[in-house]
Design an enzyme around this catalytic site. Structure first.
Site, PDB file in Angstrom:
ATOM      1  N   CYS A  31       0.810  -1.211   0.000  1.00  0.00           N
ATOM      2  CA  CYS A  31       0.000   0.000   0.000  1.00  0.00           C
ATOM      3  C   CYS A  31       0.842   1.260   0.000  1.00  0.00           C
ATOM      4  CB  CYS A  31      -0.936   0.017   1.212  1.00  0.00           C
ATOM      5  SG  CYS A  31      -0.075   0.154   2.768  1.00  0.00           S
ATOM      6  N   GLY A  66      13.871   8.945   4.890  1.00  0.00           N
ATOM      7  CA  GLY A  66      14.467   8.204   3.789  1.00  0.00           C
ATOM      8  C   GLY A  66      14.844   6.811   4.230  1.00  0.00           C
ATOM      9  N   ASP A  68      14.597   4.079   7.858  1.00  0.00           N
ATOM     10  CA  ASP A  68      13.510   3.512   8.625  1.00  0.00           C
ATOM     11  C   ASP A  68      13.082   4.365   9.797  1.00  0.00           C
ATOM     12  OD1 ASP A  68      13.827   1.087   7.054  1.00  0.00           O
ATOM     13  OD2 ASP A  68      15.723   0.940   8.118  1.00  0.00           O
ATOM     14  N   ASP A  86       4.502   3.288  11.149  1.00  0.00           N
ATOM     15  CA  ASP A  86       4.088   2.538   9.974  1.00  0.00           C
ATOM     16  C   ASP A  86       2.666   2.049  10.211  1.00  0.00           C
ATOM     17  OD1 ASP A  86       4.352   1.528   7.445  1.00  0.00           O
ATOM     18  OD2 ASP A  86       5.990   0.174   7.906  1.00  0.00           O
ATOM     19  N   ASP A 109      11.687  -1.053  12.531  1.00  0.00           N
ATOM     20  CA  ASP A 109      12.429   0.152  12.133  1.00  0.00           C
ATOM     21  C   ASP A 109      13.399   0.597  13.222  1.00  0.00           C
ATOM     22  OD1 ASP A 109      11.223   0.422   9.613  1.00  0.00           O
ATOM     23  OD2 ASP A 109       9.517   1.465  10.460  1.00  0.00           O
ATOM     24  N   GLY A 161      -2.640   6.407  21.294  1.00  0.00           N
ATOM     25  CA  GLY A 161      -2.951   6.015  19.928  1.00  0.00           C
ATOM     26  C   GLY A 161      -4.164   6.749  19.427  1.00  0.00           C
ATOM     27  N   GLN A 162      -4.640   6.320  18.303  1.00  0.00           N
ATOM     28  CA  GLN A 162      -5.817   6.958  17.713  1.00  0.00           C
ATOM     29  C   GLN A 162      -6.613   5.887  16.988  1.00  0.00           C
ATOM     30  OE1 GLN A 162      -7.884   9.319  17.463  1.00  0.00           O
ATOM     31  NE2 GLN A 162      -7.884  10.424  15.533  1.00  0.00           N
ATOM     32  N   THR A 163      -7.912   5.964  17.091  1.00  0.00           N
ATOM     33  CA  THR A 163      -8.815   5.037  16.413  1.00  0.00           C
ATOM     34  C   THR A 163      -9.817   5.836  15.600  1.00  0.00           C
ATOM     35  OG1 THR A 163      -8.620   3.555  18.302  1.00  0.00           O
ATOM     36  CG2 THR A 163     -10.405   3.115  16.776  1.00  0.00           C
ATOM     37  N   ASP A 265      15.508  -2.469   7.400  1.00  0.00           N
ATOM     38  CA  ASP A 265      14.596  -3.611   7.366  1.00  0.00           C
ATOM     39  C   ASP A 265      13.878  -3.652   6.024  1.00  0.00           C
ATOM     40  OD1 ASP A 265      12.918  -1.440   7.980  1.00  0.00           O
ATOM     41  OD2 ASP A 265      11.472  -2.766   8.951  1.00  0.00           O
TER      42      ASP A 265
END
Lengths: 388, 388
Positions: A31, A66, A68, A86, A109, A161-163, A265
Site C-alpha cells: 500500500c 528516507g 527507517d 508505519d 524500524d 494512539g488513535q482510532t 529492514d
C-alpha cells in the site's frame, strides 16, 4: 511446528465467508505509494536527510527521512530521540496475527538501527466502516490483543494512539525510544569487503497472494496449481505469517555484538529497493551486490510462473515486516549467523557483498534461490532444493 | 482581517467542482469512534491510566491513555517522554489550511499539558485512491505545506511519517517531546474554587456543516437560511478555519505563568465530553460546572434551528483543533485572559467553575452564549449579541 489453526470466522460467531483481507483494496507493504513518498520527501526538505549537529559540546548524529527511523538529537546530555511509524491494511485473515505483524513491523524500524528497547508505542487503528457491529467487536479486540502481546514480548507497552472509522481496516503504530549514542547504530558505515546478511526469508507477498488465489480458485490459481499443491500454499502462507510476526529484536541485539556497519529492514520496496536506500546513505563509496535470495519455499516457483508480476527474483516484491538487511565485517558475518541460530534457533543468510562503488545496489544475474521453511520445532531453516 | 480567498480549484488546474471534503465520509473530530475507543482502552489495561513510578530515586508521574497526551518516565535523570497522535479526514476544502489544522490539532495535545517545545513530528498521510493524478499532485503538496508551515511556526520540524493510499483522504501526525518535570503540567490538580478558561470559541463543526449545506443548497440550508445569511455562514466558516489552524502555544506557555492546575484540549467529544474526561482525572474530589459557551457567531442560532443535531449548547458538538480548557486559580484567571490578549490579541473566556464534587462535569441550564468573531485585525473577540 504444529500449524496454528486457520482463523475460523464461525467459531467467533461470524459468517463463514468473513475474510479480514476483504476490508481493504490494498495489502500490507504493497500500500505504500513510492512516487508520492518521493515528492513528500522533497517537500519536507531532503537536506534533513543526513547530518550532524553540534549540541552541548558533542557532535550528534541526525538522521532524517528516507530510512527507517529518524534520529533527533535532544538538548539533554547526549541523548537522542529515535522514532518511527508505519501502518497498513490487513494482508492475512487472522486478526490476532495481523495485530502481531503490525507491531513487529513498526518495531522493526527501531531494530534496524540497533535499538532493542522501545520506550513507548502508540497504536493506530482504522475500524472498517463496512464491518458489522459483531464483526467489529470480534475482530478489533483480537487485533489489539495481537499487537499488545507482541509489544509485551518486545518488552514495551502501548500508551496512546488513535482510532478512526475508515472504509478500509487499518492497523499500525508508532515506536519511540530515547537513548544514548552507543545504544544505536547509524546505518551509514559500510565499507568495501563487508558482507550482507538477511534475517528473514523473502516472499511474504507472494505467499499471501497465492493463498488468496487458492481460496478464490481463480484464474491465477489455475495457472500456479500445476506448480504447487494446496498444502504447499497453505504451508507457505502459514510460514509467511509467522515470519512477519517474528520480532527482529535478537537480530538487532547481535548487531552490536558483531560490530554491524549499518542495517535496514525489508518492507514495501522489496529487498533491492531497501538495499538501494541503504546504499544511498553510506558515507563510503560502496555498492551492495546481492547473490542469494532466501525465499519461503515454493515462492520463487510461483513468482516464475507469474512472469514479472511480483518481481521476487528481481528483488522488487513488496515484503511486510521482513528481516533486517545488515552490513557486517566479513569475519563477523558467519559468527553473527551462528549466534542468531544459537539464541533463536532461526537461520540467517549471507546474501551478498559490499564492494567499492557509487552507492547503488544490484542483484547478480541468476541469483541463487535458497528455499526456506519453518520446521516442526518452530525454527526457520533452509531446506534442500526439491525437484519441482 | 481580510478574508483568505476561498480555495479555487480552477486556479490550481482542477475541475471547479473539486471539493476536498468529498474525499471522505466523515469529517474532522466527528470521525472518532467513542465506544470502540472505550473498548480499546479497556483492552490496553486501564490500570495504566494514572500512576506514579519510582525511578532513579525520583517519584515520576506517568499518564496513560484517556487524556490527550501520554507521559512516560524515562530511565535518564528525571526526564519524561510525552507524545500524542491524531489523524482525521478533511473537514474544509482548502488543502493548505487543512494541513495547518491537522498540525495545530496534534500539537494541541502537547500544549494541553503545558509543553511548548516539540522535539519532533511525524506526518501521517492517506492519499485518496479516488484522486486523479492531477488532484493528488495538487492537493497533497498543499496539505504538506500547510502542515509544515504550522510545524515551523511551532518551532518544530517533521522528520518521518507514513503515506498510504486510502479511499478517504487522511491527515494527521505524531508530536513528541522529551522534557523535565517542571516543563509539563500534569492535568490533575484542580481544586474547588478554581475557574475554567477556554481559549477558542466552540462551533467549528456547526460552521463546517452549515457551509456545506450552503454550497449544496440542500434541505438543511433551506431550514437555516431564514436565520443566517450566506455571508454570515461564509464568515463563520472562515473564522472556524482560522481558529482551528491557530496554535494553542501561547495558551500553553501562560499556563506556567499563571499556575494552571491542569488542562485539556477540546476536540471530538465536545466541550462537555472533554471537561468530563478532565474531571475524571483529578486527584481532588471536584466537579466542573460550565456557565458560558463562547461560540463562533451565529452558530448557536443554527444549532437551535437544527434541534438536537449538533448538541452545541449541550456541549457535545464535536470540535476539531479546539481551544484549551484550563483550570486556573480564581485570582489568576482574569490575569491569564488579559495576558493572552496582550500577547496574541485574542480573547479567552472564563467559562465555569470548579466545585467540590465527584469528578464529573456539567453545563448549567441556560448557559450564556458568547458570540465570537474574528475581527479585521485578525484577532478573535466577543461581539455584542445582535437581535437575530
Amino acid at each position: 511446528m504444529a500449524l496454528r489453526p486457520k482463523f475460523d470466522p464461525e467459531t467467533h460467531g461470524l459468517n463463514k465467508k468473513f475474510r479480514l483481507t476483504k476490508y481493504t483494496g490494498l495489502h500490507g507493504g504493497g500500500c505504500k505509494v513510492p512516487d508520492v513518498l518521493v515528492k513528500l520527501l522533497h517537500e519536507l526538505g531532503s537536506n534533513q536527510y543526513h547530518d550532524e549537529q553540534y549540541i552541548g559540546g558533542m557532535i550528534m548524529p541526525r538522521l532524517g527521512i528516507g530510512l527507517d527511523c529518524c534520529v533527533i538529537p535532544l538538548r539533554f546530555g547526549g541523548l537522542s530521540l529515535l522514532q518511527t511509524t508505519d501502518f497498513f491494511y490487513p494482508l492475512i485473515d487472522d486478526p490476532y496475527m495481523m495485530g502481531k505483524i503490525a507491531c513487529a513491523n513498526v518495531l522493526s524500524d527501531l531494530y534496524a538501527v540497533g535499538v532493542t528497547e522501545c520506550d513507548n508505542m502508540l497504536m493506530l487503528l482504522g475500524v472498517s466502516s463496512k464491518f458489522t457491529e459483531k464483526e467489529r467487536d470480534t475482530v478489533i479486540p483480537l487485533m489489539i490483543h495481537g499487537f499488545k502481546d507482541s509489544a509485551e514480548e518486545a518488552g514495551t507497552s502501548i500508551t496512546g494512539g488513535q482510532t478512526v472509522l475508515n472504509p478500509w481496516c487499518l492497523i499500525g503504530g508508532v515506536a519511540t525510544t530515547v537513548c544514548q549514542q552507543n545504544e544505536f547504530i547509524m546505518p551509514d558505515n559500510a565499507v568495501p569487503g563487508d558482507v550482507l546478511v538477511l534475517t528473514k526469508p523473502l516472499g511474504t507477498q507472494v505467499a499471501c497472494n497465492a493463498h488468496q488465489w487458492l481460496e478464490q480458485r481463480n484464474d491465477k490459481w489455475n495457472r500456479i496449481k500445476l506448480i504447487v499443491s494446496e498444502d504447499e500454499v497453505e504451508k507457505a502462507y502459514h510460514d509467511a505469517m509467522f515470519n512477519m510476526a517474528r520480532l527482529n529484536r535478537t537480530a538487532s541485539q547481535l548487531m552490536h555484538t558483531f560490530n554491524s556497519h549499518g542495517a535496514t529492514d525489508v518492507t514495501g520496496f522489496g529487498i533491492l529497493g531497501h538495499a538501494a536506500n541503504l546504499a544511498k546513505q553510506q558515507r563510503n563509496e560502496v555498492n551492495f551486490v546481492i547473490h542469494n535470495l532466501p525465499c519461503i519455499a515454493k515462492m520463487s516457483a510461483i513468482a516464475k510462473a507469474c512472469g514479472n508480476m511480483f518481481g521476487l527474483l528481481q528483488g522488487t516484491s513488496a515484503e511486510t515486516s521482513g528481516g533486517l538487511l545488515i552490513c557486517l565485517p566479513r569475519e563477523q558475518a558467519a559468527k553473527y549467523c551462528a549466534e542468531i541460530k544459537k539464541v533463536e534457533g532461526n537461520q540467517a543468510w549471507i546474501i551478498g557483498i559490499v564492494e567499492a562503488g557509487s552507492r547503488t545496489a544490484r542483484i547478480i544475474d541468476k541469483p541463487r534461490v535458497i528455499e526456506v521453511q519453518t520446521l516442526e520445532d518452530g525454527t526457520v531453516q533452509s531446506v534442500p532444493p526439491t525437484t519441482t
